[in-house]
Design an enzyme around this catalytic site. Sequence first.
Site, PDB file in Angstrom:
ATOM      1  N   ARG A 171       0.854  -1.234  -0.057  1.00 49.42           N
ATOM      2  CA  ARG A 171       0.253   0.028   0.064  1.00 49.42           C
ATOM      3  C   ARG A 171       0.985   1.224   0.120  1.00 49.42           C
ATOM      4  O   ARG A 171       2.024   1.296   0.469  1.00 49.42           O
ATOM      5  CB  ARG A 171      -0.921  -0.174   1.014  1.00 49.42           C
ATOM      6  CG  ARG A 171      -0.160  -0.058   2.764  1.00 49.42           C
ATOM      7  CD  ARG A 171      -1.336   0.011   3.674  1.00 49.42           C
ATOM      8  NE  ARG A 171      -2.182   1.151   3.735  1.00 49.42           N
ATOM      9  CZ  ARG A 171      -1.496   2.283   4.371  1.00 49.42           C
ATOM     10  NH1 ARG A 171      -0.351   2.305   5.099  1.00 49.42           N
ATOM     11  NH2 ARG A 171      -2.409   3.328   4.552  1.00 49.42           N
ATOM     12  N   ARG A 175      -3.024  10.811   1.155  1.00 52.78           N
ATOM     13  CA  ARG A 175      -3.756  11.553   1.830  1.00 52.78           C
ATOM     14  C   ARG A 175      -4.265  12.735   0.996  1.00 52.78           C
ATOM     15  O   ARG A 175      -3.657  13.592   0.656  1.00 52.78           O
ATOM     16  CB  ARG A 175      -2.839  12.134   3.198  1.00 52.78           C
ATOM     17  CG  ARG A 175      -2.344  10.847   4.028  1.00 52.78           C
ATOM     18  CD  ARG A 175      -1.753  11.485   5.148  1.00 52.78           C
ATOM     19  NE  ARG A 175      -1.206  10.308   6.035  1.00 52.78           N
ATOM     20  CZ  ARG A 175      -0.082  10.548   6.765  1.00 52.78           C
ATOM     21  NH1 ARG A 175       0.269  11.796   6.945  1.00 52.78           N
ATOM     22  NH2 ARG A 175       0.663   9.845   7.502  1.00 52.78           N
ATOM     23  N   ARG A 248      19.608  -6.169   2.181  1.00 54.99           N
ATOM     24  CA  ARG A 248      20.069  -4.846   1.547  1.00 54.99           C
ATOM     25  C   ARG A 248      20.751  -4.083   2.611  1.00 54.99           C
ATOM     26  O   ARG A 248      20.460  -4.119   3.875  1.00 54.99           O
ATOM     27  CB  ARG A 248      18.987  -4.036   0.960  1.00 54.99           C
ATOM     28  CG  ARG A 248      18.364  -4.713  -0.191  1.00 54.99           C
ATOM     29  CD  ARG A 248      19.446  -4.656  -1.637  1.00 54.99           C
ATOM     30  NE  ARG A 248      19.516  -3.157  -2.044  1.00 54.99           N
ATOM     31  CZ  ARG A 248      20.654  -3.198  -3.155  1.00 54.99           C
ATOM     32  NH1 ARG A 248      21.370  -3.951  -3.453  1.00 54.99           N
ATOM     33  NH2 ARG A 248      20.728  -1.772  -3.458  1.00 54.99           N
ATOM     34  N   ARG A 279      19.056   9.246   0.287  1.00 56.41           N
ATOM     35  CA  ARG A 279      18.459  10.414   1.227  1.00 56.41           C
ATOM     36  C   ARG A 279      19.827  11.182   1.857  1.00 56.41           C
ATOM     37  O   ARG A 279      20.637  10.371   1.945  1.00 56.41           O
ATOM     38  CB  ARG A 279      17.379  10.022   2.114  1.00 56.41           C
ATOM     39  CG  ARG A 279      17.856   9.012   3.187  1.00 56.41           C
ATOM     40  CD  ARG A 279      16.720   8.694   3.972  1.00 56.41           C
ATOM     41  NE  ARG A 279      17.029   7.869   4.916  1.00 56.41           N
ATOM     42  CZ  ARG A 279      16.052   7.441   6.111  1.00 56.41           C
ATOM     43  NH1 ARG A 279      14.957   8.070   6.147  1.00 56.41           N
ATOM     44  NH2 ARG A 279      16.366   6.521   6.861  1.00 56.41           N
ATOM     45  N   GLU A 299      23.094   8.436   2.489  1.00 59.15           N
ATOM     46  CA  GLU A 299      22.849   7.168   2.465  1.00 59.15           C
ATOM     47  C   GLU A 299      22.921   6.615   1.153  1.00 59.15           C
ATOM     48  O   GLU A 299      21.969   6.858   0.324  1.00 59.15           O
ATOM     49  CB  GLU A 299      21.406   6.928   3.254  1.00 59.15           C
ATOM     50  CG  GLU A 299      21.333   7.122   4.638  1.00 59.15           C
ATOM     51  CD  GLU A 299      20.093   6.996   5.348  1.00 59.15           C
ATOM     52  OE1 GLU A 299      19.397   6.094   4.768  1.00 59.15           O
ATOM     53  OE2 GLU A 299      19.938   7.159   6.336  1.00 59.15           O
ATOM     54  N   TYR A 347      11.560  -6.941   9.165  1.00 61.35           N
ATOM     55  CA  TYR A 347      11.689  -5.378   9.185  1.00 61.35           C
ATOM     56  C   TYR A 347      10.732  -4.908  10.545  1.00 61.35           C
ATOM     57  O   TYR A 347       9.592  -5.175  10.340  1.00 61.35           O
ATOM     58  CB  TYR A 347      11.439  -4.479   8.104  1.00 61.35           C
ATOM     59  CG  TYR A 347      11.555  -3.172   8.132  1.00 61.35           C
ATOM     60  CD1 TYR A 347      12.877  -2.664   8.159  1.00 61.35           C
ATOM     61  CD2 TYR A 347      10.513  -2.233   8.525  1.00 61.35           C
ATOM     62  CE1 TYR A 347      13.238  -1.062   8.610  1.00 61.35           C
ATOM     63  CE2 TYR A 347      10.684  -0.991   8.754  1.00 61.35           C
ATOM     64  CZ  TYR A 347      12.037  -0.271   8.672  1.00 61.35           C
ATOM     65  OH  TYR A 347      12.363   0.958   8.700  1.00 61.35           O
ATOM     66  N   ASP A 349       9.479  -1.704  13.051  1.00 60.61           N
ATOM     67  CA  ASP A 349       9.691  -0.290  13.654  1.00 60.61           C
ATOM     68  C   ASP A 349       9.936  -0.555  15.041  1.00 60.61           C
ATOM     69  O   ASP A 349       9.898  -1.534  15.804  1.00 60.61           O
ATOM     70  CB  ASP A 349       8.377   0.419  13.281  1.00 60.61           C
ATOM     71  CG  ASP A 349       7.972   0.868  12.130  1.00 60.61           C
ATOM     72  OD1 ASP A 349       9.093   1.290  11.383  1.00 60.61           O
ATOM     73  OD2 ASP A 349       6.776   1.024  11.620  1.00 60.61           O
TER      74      ASP A 349
END
Length: 366
Positions: A171, A175, A248, A279, A299, A347, A349
């Site tokens: 997804r 917004r 990665r 970035r 990066e 992964y 958070d």
Amino acid sequence: MEMYDYVIAGSGLFAGTFAYLAGQKGKKCLVVEKRDTMGGNLYCQDIEGIHVHKYGAHIFHTSNKKVWEFVNSLTEFNRYTNSPIANYKGEIYNLPFNMNTFNKLWGVQTPKEAERIIESQRAAMKGEPANLEEQAVRLVGTDIYQKLIKGYTEKQWGRDCRELPTFIIKRIPVRYTYDNNYFNDAYQGIPKGGYNPLIDRLFAGCDVELETDFNQYRERYEKLGKKVLYTGTLDSYYGYQYGKLEYRSLRFESETLNIENYQGVAVMNFTDRETPYTRIIEHKHFEYGTQEKTVITKEYPQSWEEGREPYYPVNDHTNQTLFEKYRILAAQEHNVLFGGRLAEYKYYDMDKVIEAAFDLADRELA
């Protein structure tokens, strides 16, 4: 020879949360860390009074009040709100994709106008998406994909988007409001003073051995503890006997600049394919710094090989099948616990890491 309740391999957030909770229950822990610093990828380096996120930007956000109260009981957080910028060949766009982005792209002012354009572009993609490019166009249309997704994603994964599987992008947040807050979570911020004070509190009371590879001396450490909590890569624990899992990795280039403000934002993504880095982080903006100098970090995504830090698991069918073989081995261990992003090939958070450590502590320490 001193006996510990837990020998903990690794000193990241999962290990630290468990170590803290174990200490609250009177358990004695020994932490074995391969690096010469504690905290895993959360470690911050002090340069010119700026707390530099040495292993990539870490922005804490959660909707779990228990997690938020836990970290704030250990250190104070500021009110930092993540509002990154996308730079496409010098054109500046707001992230996540919102009405500011759509106004810049198409000159539209209302949600209805923006929705009409996106829907018309999405409709041009017929049939089931066969790759990431088709999946992204199906989700947000061609303009957003071409300028703000394609180049960044190809740099991140080192492959053309038409060669990447659809599951990488399930997804894409769109917004139809003028809101640049990247996260919708109820709580968000950066620890005042960087992450090191949080790490210090988590591991207070633990014995620590730095610059030590747990796997190299595993037999010795297993004898020192009633149980082991292992938070490293699962394939390395088993000597890569089935083969190596793919990741990665990232390479960081940091510079100290003799100016107060380099880019005006903490996080700027470079979404064209030609710019070699994904970035630039300007660290002082995480804590509203007023220092005379600034520190920036570029990066560069790169393929992983032994000796490099594994950042992002390549969660395709081949690697998940391989991981499952190692997971079956891990499930047969009696006195070894496994947890965290590396041991779970997942992964995470930061708030989810803490939640997972809470769950393990509930089972182990109850």
